[in-house]
Structure formats: structure tokens, C-alpha cells
Design a protein around this motif. Structure first.
Motif, PDB file in Angstrom:
ATOM      1  N   LEU A 181     -47.193  -9.119 -70.030  1.00  0.00           N
ATOM      2  CA  LEU A 181     -45.814  -8.827 -71.063  1.00  0.00           C
ATOM      3  C   LEU A 181     -46.154  -9.811 -72.225  1.00  0.00           C
ATOM      4  O   LEU A 181     -45.495  -9.538 -73.130  1.00  0.00           O
ATOM      5  CB  LEU A 181     -44.638  -9.086 -70.071  1.00  0.00           C
ATOM      6  CG  LEU A 181     -44.424  -7.849 -69.020  1.00  0.00           C
ATOM      7  CD1 LEU A 181     -43.523  -8.430 -67.840  1.00  0.00           C
ATOM      8  CD2 LEU A 181     -44.037  -6.812 -69.795  1.00  0.00           C
TER       9      LEU A 181
ATOM     10  N   HIS B 131     -38.244  -8.709 -69.410  1.00  0.00           N
ATOM     11  CA  HIS B 131     -39.038  -8.465 -68.555  1.00  0.00           C
ATOM     12  C   HIS B 131     -40.092  -9.581 -68.058  1.00  0.00           C
ATOM     13  O   HIS B 131     -40.331  -9.625 -66.628  1.00  0.00           O
ATOM     14  CB  HIS B 131     -40.036  -7.237 -68.802  1.00  0.00           C
ATOM     15  CG  HIS B 131     -39.260  -6.021 -68.977  1.00  0.00           C
ATOM     16  ND1 HIS B 131     -38.835  -5.184 -67.937  1.00  0.00           N
ATOM     17  CD2 HIS B 131     -39.031  -5.205 -70.059  1.00  0.00           C
ATOM     18  CE1 HIS B 131     -38.083  -4.088 -68.443  1.00  0.00           C
ATOM     19  NE2 HIS B 131     -38.213  -3.903 -69.756  1.00  0.00           N
TER      20      HIS B 131
ATOM     21  N   GLN C 188     -36.509  -7.256 -75.673  1.00  0.00           N
ATOM     22  CA  GLN C 188     -36.564  -6.609 -74.371  1.00  0.00           C
ATOM     23  C   GLN C 188     -37.901  -7.011 -73.384  1.00  0.00           C
ATOM     24  O   GLN C 188     -37.397  -7.510 -72.239  1.00  0.00           O
ATOM     25  CB  GLN C 188     -36.735  -5.292 -74.713  1.00  0.00           C
ATOM     26  CG  GLN C 188     -35.614  -4.570 -75.381  1.00  0.00           C
ATOM     27  CD  GLN C 188     -34.416  -4.040 -74.596  1.00  0.00           C
ATOM     28  OE1 GLN C 188     -34.558  -4.011 -72.936  1.00  0.00           O
ATOM     29  NE2 GLN C 188     -33.356  -3.503 -74.831  1.00  0.00           N
ATOM     30  N   LEU C 189     -38.930  -7.290 -74.069  1.00  0.00           N
ATOM     31  CA  LEU C 189     -40.116  -7.566 -73.393  1.00  0.00           C
ATOM     32  C   LEU C 189     -39.777  -9.186 -72.764  1.00  0.00           C
ATOM     33  O   LEU C 189     -40.471  -9.449 -71.645  1.00  0.00           O
ATOM     34  CB  LEU C 189     -41.280  -7.617 -74.140  1.00  0.00           C
ATOM     35  CG  LEU C 189     -41.865  -6.212 -74.575  1.00  0.00           C
ATOM     36  CD1 LEU C 189     -42.955  -6.260 -75.473  1.00  0.00           C
ATOM     37  CD2 LEU C 189     -42.228  -5.281 -73.224  1.00  0.00           C
TER      38      LEU C 189
ATOM     39  N   GLU D  58     -31.429 -12.489 -61.791  1.00  0.00           N
ATOM     40  CA  GLU D  58     -31.011 -11.810 -63.067  1.00  0.00           C
ATOM     41  C   GLU D  58     -29.929 -12.627 -63.587  1.00  0.00           C
ATOM     42  O   GLU D  58     -29.156 -13.188 -63.121  1.00  0.00           O
ATOM     43  CB  GLU D  58     -30.344 -10.203 -62.791  1.00  0.00           C
ATOM     44  CG  GLU D  58     -31.388  -9.335 -62.270  1.00  0.00           C
ATOM     45  CD  GLU D  58     -30.912  -7.925 -62.589  1.00  0.00           C
ATOM     46  OE1 GLU D  58     -30.209  -7.489 -63.511  1.00  0.00           O
ATOM     47  OE2 GLU D  58     -30.840  -7.107 -61.604  1.00  0.00           O
TER      48      GLU D  58
ATOM     49  N   ALA E 110     -40.466 -11.243 -64.201  1.00  0.00           N
ATOM     50  CA  ALA E 110     -41.799 -11.442 -63.732  1.00  0.00           C
ATOM     51  C   ALA E 110     -42.104 -12.700 -63.263  1.00  0.00           C
ATOM     52  O   ALA E 110     -42.456 -12.954 -62.194  1.00  0.00           O
ATOM     53  CB  ALA E 110     -43.052 -10.889 -64.601  1.00  0.00           C
TER      54      ALA E 110
ATOM     55  N   ALA F 198     -43.527  -1.991 -70.530  1.00  0.00           N
ATOM     56  CA  ALA F 198     -43.379  -2.547 -69.254  1.00  0.00           C
ATOM     57  C   ALA F 198     -43.743  -1.728 -67.994  1.00  0.00           C
ATOM     58  O   ALA F 198     -44.160  -1.957 -66.897  1.00  0.00           O
ATOM     59  CB  ALA F 198     -41.806  -3.198 -69.073  1.00  0.00           C
ATOM     60  N   SER F 199     -43.546  -0.335 -68.320  1.00  0.00           N
ATOM     61  CA  SER F 199     -43.815   0.702 -67.318  1.00  0.00           C
ATOM     62  C   SER F 199     -45.216   0.987 -67.011  1.00  0.00           C
ATOM     63  O   SER F 199     -45.585   1.259 -66.186  1.00  0.00           O
ATOM     64  CB  SER F 199     -42.926   1.898 -67.597  1.00  0.00           C
ATOM     65  OG  SER F 199     -41.459   1.746 -67.710  1.00  0.00           O
TER      66      SER F 199
ATOM     67  N   HIS G 210     -39.523  -0.409 -72.437  1.00  0.00           N
ATOM     68  CA  HIS G 210     -39.381   0.093 -71.424  1.00  0.00           C
ATOM     69  C   HIS G 210     -40.852   0.559 -71.033  1.00  0.00           C
ATOM     70  O   HIS G 210     -41.422   0.662 -70.070  1.00  0.00           O
ATOM     71  CB  HIS G 210     -38.238   1.049 -71.055  1.00  0.00           C
ATOM     72  CG  HIS G 210     -38.246   1.712 -69.721  1.00  0.00           C
ATOM     73  ND1 HIS G 210     -39.064   2.594 -69.214  1.00  0.00           N
ATOM     74  CD2 HIS G 210     -37.598   1.173 -68.475  1.00  0.00           C
ATOM     75  CE1 HIS G 210     -38.795   3.131 -68.006  1.00  0.00           C
ATOM     76  NE2 HIS G 210     -38.027   1.914 -67.648  1.00  0.00           N
TER      77      HIS G 210
END
Length: 369
Positions: free
Chosen positions: A351, A335, A331-332, A30, A339, A294-295, A291
Motif C-alpha cells: 500500500l 489502508h 485514502q491509501l 480504527e 494494515a 486496496a482490493s 478502494h
């Protein structure tokens, strides 16, 4: 060795421990500060989890090996979260909760952990659960104030039983059923979310949210396949947006996993308000939409179509605002990079395609169900 040198975190850890990098397994990675924090499992009698930290953030005390720009620690001795190790073991949690009038009936259970940032643990205490949030000491007072300000605005939040200057907050469970466990309808949940966002805008709060620009700069430093085009598209879209947009109080990390519903499906409480801040309202809309996107690919087959409908509905409702589309792309992108760090090529490809669709004004579920 400089953190800017092209040396992998495995090699840095191998050098620090004298263990072959080939035997190590990447656990997580992260952004943090000027660099990142990377979790790596090292085999032994028991698998040990180490973190390699190139953030260059100053800490009160080192808990492992440290050089000028890199530190290594073993979980749970996170030097950014000095309260974490003290609550991670049975006897410590039991003693702490007894002082607050609770009797622990289980060992602490890690629910979430973002190294260097925060951790959430759950401890059973008879018929109820007590939640322990660990943050940096510099942020704990702001977290408690955020809970108070949110509650004062009539929004349900977990009750704070106590807190310490070392960065520990003891809370009750949130009222209601987690939205992840509730049979909501997408449009009904979006209606409820809009009402919640309006209530957030009434909170008396002065702290600004850092917003997307900081994330964009970090993503530029972490370029992987396909991210340069996305960043170009994001910046182009943002560049077309007129200035002087309104600012209001936002949750800062709003998504359906933060929401709890009553029996009628109305939002009765919300968690993780430590991200509360003044920002463009598009921040919460984008976080919610991204979110859901991604979920959707991680949701079981029975619920997947419903989560895609939630993502599409969020963009249909809020996506006329180009900043919502741009920030959803941001945001994506986060993610996607995560990944890529997990070496999950399928997730990264999906994504990336979803981000391009959003930035182009298309629905991301097209061809993805």
C-alpha cells in the motif's frame, strides 16, 4: 490514565480486566473522535471481544468500564450505538421484524461493523433479506433523509421500512447484483460510475462532507514507518492546487462494493448513502480509485488483473486532477495504517508503494500484479 500516555490498548484492557496482556489478540483498530477504538480478543471458555475506546466522545450511557478518557465495553454493547445490542440476538430481531410485518427465519448475521460508527446486520425473512443498519442516534434522521433525497433524484437505494430514534434503520435489500459478483468490464463500469456521479450532483442536499483534511490530521497523529513521507507528499501536492474549486453532492464513500448492477451491467442501485455530503468531486473519484487499489491485492487470482485494470482506469480517467491523486494517497494512507495495526507488513509495504506511485503520477499496478 491519560490516553496520550504511551500505554498499549492491551495494557489498558489488562489493567481493567485483571487478565495478562500476553494472552490477548488484536482484532481491529480504527480512528474515532480524538483517539481510536481497538478491538481485542480475550481468551476464555469462549473468546470474548472487548473494545478499548480513547475517542473521548460523550455517550448517553456507559455500557462497561470507564475512566476520564478511556472506556472499555464488550461486543455488542457499543455505547455509541445503543440500538446494536437490542438487535443482535434472535428473539429481539424476531420481535422487531414482526412489528414491521416480517417473519424472521434466521438469526441476525453481522455483515459489517465499525465500532462507534455503524453496524450492518442481515436477517432472513422467508424468501427475502431484511437489512438492519445501526448508527449513532444523532445521525439516524440524516441517514433516512439521505435515502429519501437520493431516491427523489431517481437513484435506486434500499427502501426504508422503518427507523427508530435510538439509531436503527430497517431496509430492504438493494435491487440488482452486487458489482463484486458481476462480470463487468473496467471501462464499462467506470462509464457507469461517471453517470452515477453526475446523478449524485443533482441531489437536493445541504449537509457538507468533512472531506480529507480531518483524516489527514488524524493520520499525522498516528505516524508509523513510511507515513511521514507520504503525508509530506500529500500536503505538497495539495498545496499546489488552486483554490475556488467547485463543490457538489458526492456519495462520500464511493467504491465498486457499493454498486449494484442490472442484467445489462448498468448501475441500478447504490448503498451506504449515509455518507452523502457536499464536497469536492475529487473525493468520490479518489475513494473509488483507492478502494480498487486496496482490493486488487485481496482479490482472487482469477479477477485480480481486472481489478488492477479498474484501478488504473480510474486514475487514467480522473487522475489528471492533482487533487484526485492527493486524496487517493490520503485514502491509501488509511489502508496502510490499518494494515500496520493488523501487523500485516506485506500489505503495508504494498500500500505504501502504491500510494507513492499515485502521488508521483504513476500507475500503482506496475510491478504489483
Amino acid at each position: 490514565m491519560s490516553a496520550n500516555t504511551k500505554v498499549s490498548e492491551r495494557d489498558l484492557l489488562s489493567e481493567a480486566l485483571g487478565v495478562s496482556a500476553a494472552t490477548m489478540t488484536l482484532h481491529s483498530k480504527e480512528p474515532l473522535g480524538a483517539g481510536s477504538v481497538t478491538g481485542i480478543e480475550v481468551p476464555g471458555a469462549q473468546n470474548l471481544l472487548y473494545y478499548v475506546d480513547t475517542s473521548q466522545i460523550t455517550v448517553a450511557a456507559e455500557t462497561g468500564w470507564a475512566s476520564e478518557d478511556t472506556r472499555v465495553w464488550m461486543h455488542p454493547a457499543d455505547p455509541h450505538l445503543p440500538a446494536l445490542a437490542s438487535i443482535s440476538f434472535d428473539h429481539a430481531a424476531t420481535a422487531l421484524l414482526e412489528r414491521l410485518g416480517f417473519t424472521a427465519t434466521s438469526a441476525p448475521e453481522f455483515i459489517a461493523y465499525r465500532p462507534g460508527r455503524r453496524a450492518v446486520l442481515r436477517v432472513a425473512a422467508g424468501d427475502e433479506s431484511v437489512w438492519v443498519k445501526i448508527v449513532r442516534p444523532s445521525r439516524v434522521e440524516s441517514l433516512v433523509r439521505a435515502h429519501t433525497a437520493t431516491a427523489d433524484a431517481g437513484i435506486g437505494v434500499p427502501f426504508v421500512h422503518g427507523w427508530s430514534a435510538e439509531g436503527m434503520v430497517i431496509m430492504s435489500a438493494a435491487a440488482g447484483t452486487p458489482a463484486t459478483d458481476f462480470a463487468w468490464e473496467p471501462e464499462t463500469l467506470l462509464d457507469e460510475t461517471d453517470r452515477l456521479r453526475a446523478r449524485f450532483s443533482s441531489i437536493s442536499w445541504t449537509k457538507r462532507s468533512p472531506g480529507a483534511e480531518r483524516r489527514i490530521r488524524w493520520y499525522e497523529s498516528r505516524e508509523v514507518d513510511g507515513t511521514a513521507d507520504l503525508l509530506d507528499s500529500i500536503r505538497t501536492l495539495i498545496g499546489r492546487i488552486d483554490g475556488g474549486r467547485p463543490r457538489t453532492v458526492v456519495h462520500g464513500d464511493l467504491h465498486y462494493g457499493q454498486l449494484f448492477l442490472d442484467d445489462q451491467g448498468q448501475i441500478c442501485s447504490v448503498i451506504d448513502v449515509d455518507t452523502l455530503g457536499i464536497a469536492d468531486p475529487a473525493e468520490d473519484a479518489a475513494a473509488f480509485a483507492a478502494h480498487a487499489i486496496a482490493s486488487a491485492r485481496l482479490t482472487d487470482a482469477h479477477n485480480r488483473a481486472r481489478v488492477w485494470d479498474l484501478a488504473d482506469g480510474a486514475l487514467a480517467r480522473w487522475g489528471d486532477d492533482p487533487l484526485v491523486r492527493a486524496l487517493t494517497g490520503v485514502q491509501l494512507l488509511g489502508h496502510l495504517i490499518a494494515a500496520n495495526d493488523r501487523r500485516d507488513a506485506d500489505a503495508a509495504d504494498q500500500l505504501r508503494a502504491s500510494a507513492h506511485a499515485v502521488l508521483d503520477g504513476r500507475m500503482p499496478s506496475t510491478g504489483a500484479r
